[in-house]
Design a protein around this motif. Sequence first.
Motif, PDB file in Angstrom:
ATOM      1  N   THR A  50       9.993 -13.151  14.054  1.00  0.00           N
ATOM      2  CA  THR A  50       9.064 -13.792  14.989  1.00  0.00           C
ATOM      3  C   THR A  50       7.657 -13.241  14.768  1.00  0.00           C
ATOM      4  N   PRO A  51       6.636 -13.985  15.177  1.00  0.00           N
ATOM      5  CA  PRO A  51       5.267 -13.459  15.086  1.00  0.00           C
ATOM      6  C   PRO A  51       5.113 -12.154  15.875  1.00  0.00           C
ATOM      7  N   GLU A  52       5.794 -12.049  16.999  1.00  0.00           N
ATOM      8  CA  GLU A  52       5.715 -10.842  17.813  1.00  0.00           C
ATOM      9  C   GLU A  52       6.271  -9.632  17.065  1.00  0.00           C
ATOM     10  N   PHE A  53       7.404  -9.824  16.396  1.00  0.00           N
ATOM     11  CA  PHE A  53       8.005  -8.731  15.640  1.00  0.00           C
ATOM     12  C   PHE A  53       7.115  -8.318  14.484  1.00  0.00           C
ATOM     13  N   ARG A  54       6.541  -9.297  13.786  1.00  0.00           N
ATOM     14  CA  ARG A  54       5.643  -8.974  12.678  1.00  0.00           C
ATOM     15  C   ARG A  54       4.416  -8.214  13.181  1.00  0.00           C
ATOM     16  N   ALA A  55       3.905  -8.566  14.349  1.00  0.00           N
ATOM     17  CA  ALA A  55       2.769  -7.846  14.929  1.00  0.00           C
ATOM     18  C   ALA A  55       3.165  -6.409  15.263  1.00  0.00           C
ATOM     19  N   GLN A  56       4.374  -6.220  15.786  1.00  0.00           N
ATOM     20  CA  GLN A  56       4.854  -4.866  16.085  1.00  0.00           C
ATOM     21  C   GLN A  56       4.960  -4.043  14.807  1.00  0.00           C
ATOM     22  N   MET A  57       5.477  -4.641  13.748  1.00  0.00           N
ATOM     23  CA  MET A  57       5.606  -3.929  12.476  1.00  0.00           C
ATOM     24  C   MET A  57       4.228  -3.576  11.911  1.00  0.00           C
ATOM     25  N   ALA A  58       3.282  -4.485  12.008  1.00  0.00           N
ATOM     26  CA  ALA A  58       1.930  -4.216  11.508  1.00  0.00           C
ATOM     27  C   ALA A  58       1.307  -3.049  12.280  1.00  0.00           C
ATOM     28  N   GLU A  59       1.502  -3.019  13.584  1.00  0.00           N
ATOM     29  CA  GLU A  59       0.967  -1.924  14.401  1.00  0.00           C
ATOM     30  C   GLU A  59       1.651  -0.603  14.036  1.00  0.00           C
ATOM     31  N   TYR A  60       2.946  -0.636  13.829  1.00  0.00           N
ATOM     32  CA  TYR A  60       3.687   0.564  13.440  1.00  0.00           C
ATOM     33  C   TYR A  60       3.150   1.122  12.120  1.00  0.00           C
ATOM     34  N   ILE A  61       2.965   0.247  11.136  1.00  0.00           N
ATOM     35  CA  ILE A  61       2.467   0.693   9.832  1.00  0.00           C
ATOM     36  C   ILE A  61       1.059   1.260   9.964  1.00  0.00           C
ATOM     37  N   LYS A  62       0.237   0.632  10.794  1.00  0.00           N
ATOM     38  CA  LYS A  62      -1.112   1.134  11.039  1.00  0.00           C
ATOM     39  C   LYS A  62      -1.062   2.550  11.623  1.00  0.00           C
ATOM     40  N   GLN A  63      -0.159   2.790  12.562  1.00  0.00           N
ATOM     41  CA  GLN A  63      -0.026   4.119  13.162  1.00  0.00           C
ATOM     42  C   GLN A  63       0.497   5.143  12.156  1.00  0.00           C
ATOM     43  N   VAL A  64       1.459   4.742  11.336  1.00  0.00           N
ATOM     44  CA  VAL A  64       1.985   5.648  10.306  1.00  0.00           C
ATOM     45  C   VAL A  64       0.867   6.032   9.343  1.00  0.00           C
ATOM     46  N   GLU A  65       0.086   5.060   8.906  1.00  0.00           N
ATOM     47  CA  GLU A  65      -1.025   5.343   7.985  1.00  0.00           C
ATOM     48  C   GLU A  65      -2.035   6.291   8.620  1.00  0.00           C
ATOM     49  N   SER A  66      -2.316   6.099   9.895  1.00  0.00           N
ATOM     50  CA  SER A  66      -3.251   6.973  10.601  1.00  0.00           C
ATOM     51  C   SER A  66      -2.726   8.407  10.639  1.00  0.00           C
ATOM     52  N   ARG A  67      -1.433   8.562  10.924  1.00  0.00           N
ATOM     53  CA  ARG A  67      -0.837   9.906  10.949  1.00  0.00           C
ATOM     54  C   ARG A  67      -0.844  10.542   9.558  1.00  0.00           C
ATOM     55  N   ARG A  68      -0.551   9.749   8.520  1.00  0.00           N
ATOM     56  CA  ARG A  68      -0.568  10.282   7.154  1.00  0.00           C
ATOM     57  C   ARG A  68      -1.976  10.777   6.804  1.00  0.00           C
ATOM     58  N   GLN A  69      -2.973   9.980   7.148  1.00  0.00           N
ATOM     59  CA  GLN A  69      -4.349  10.347   6.837  1.00  0.00           C
ATOM     60  C   GLN A  69      -4.747  11.619   7.588  1.00  0.00           C
ATOM     61  N   SER A  70      -4.363  11.722   8.862  1.00  0.00           N
ATOM     62  CA  SER A  70      -4.721  12.901   9.646  1.00  0.00           C
ATOM     63  C   SER A  70      -4.052  14.163   9.116  1.00  0.00           C
ATOM     64  N   ARG A  71      -2.953  14.018   8.385  1.00  0.00           N
ATOM     65  CA  ARG A  71      -2.241  15.160   7.807  1.00  0.00           C
ATOM     66  C   ARG A  71      -2.630  15.404   6.351  1.00  0.00           C
ATOM     67  N   GLY A  72      -3.577  14.621   5.853  1.00  0.00           N
ATOM     68  CA  GLY A  72      -4.047  14.806   4.482  1.00  0.00           C
ATOM     69  C   GLY A  72      -3.100  14.258   3.434  1.00  0.00           C
ATOM     70  N   LEU A  73      -2.209  13.374   3.822  1.00  0.00           N
ATOM     71  CA  LEU A  73      -1.254  12.776   2.887  1.00  0.00           C
ATOM     72  C   LEU A  73      -1.848  11.516   2.280  1.00  0.00           C
ATOM     73  N   PRO A  74      -1.425  11.158   1.066  1.00  0.00           N
ATOM     74  CA  PRO A  74      -1.931   9.926   0.468  1.00  0.00           C
ATOM     75  C   PRO A  74      -1.385   8.697   1.201  1.00  0.00           C
ATOM     76  N   ALA A  75      -2.072   7.595   1.039  1.00  0.00           N
ATOM     77  CA  ALA A  75      -1.645   6.345   1.663  1.00  0.00           C
ATOM     78  C   ALA A  75      -0.286   5.949   1.117  1.00  0.00           C
ATOM     79  N   PHE A  76       0.546   5.375   1.980  1.00  0.00           N
ATOM     80  CA  PHE A  76       1.883   4.907   1.580  1.00  0.00           C
ATOM     81  C   PHE A  76       1.725   3.592   0.866  1.00  0.00           C
ATOM     82  N   ARG A  77       2.324   3.494  -0.330  1.00  0.00           N
ATOM     83  CA  ARG A  77       2.283   2.249  -1.099  1.00  0.00           C
ATOM     84  C   ARG A  77       3.714   1.851  -1.408  1.00  0.00           C
TER      85      ARG A  77
END
Length: 80
Positions: A50-77
């Motif tokens: 659903t569009p709602e689920f895809r939006a939730q996944m996009a937000e989750y990935i955005k948060q994971v990337e933010s945490r990785r960056q704050s810990r000095g880790l490279p971006a997840f690819r």
Amino acid sequence: APAGNTNSGPGAAPGRGGPGNRPFGPPGNWQNMTAEQRRQMQRQMLDSTTPEFRAQMAEYIKQVESRRQSRGLPAFRPGA
């Protein structure tokens, strides 16, 4: 949902998905797929969520990337 059913999350359609019947992820090595196979996989993902689920996944990935960056880790690819 029955125990062990990994394809029962919000927006998931039964019988679709990658390994373990998860709603996300290609069923094999993404780099080894042809461009048409990747497009087909993307269409199937859009059709099975659903569009709602895809939006939730996009937000989750955005948060994971933010945490990785704050810990000095490279971006997840994925698939890299």
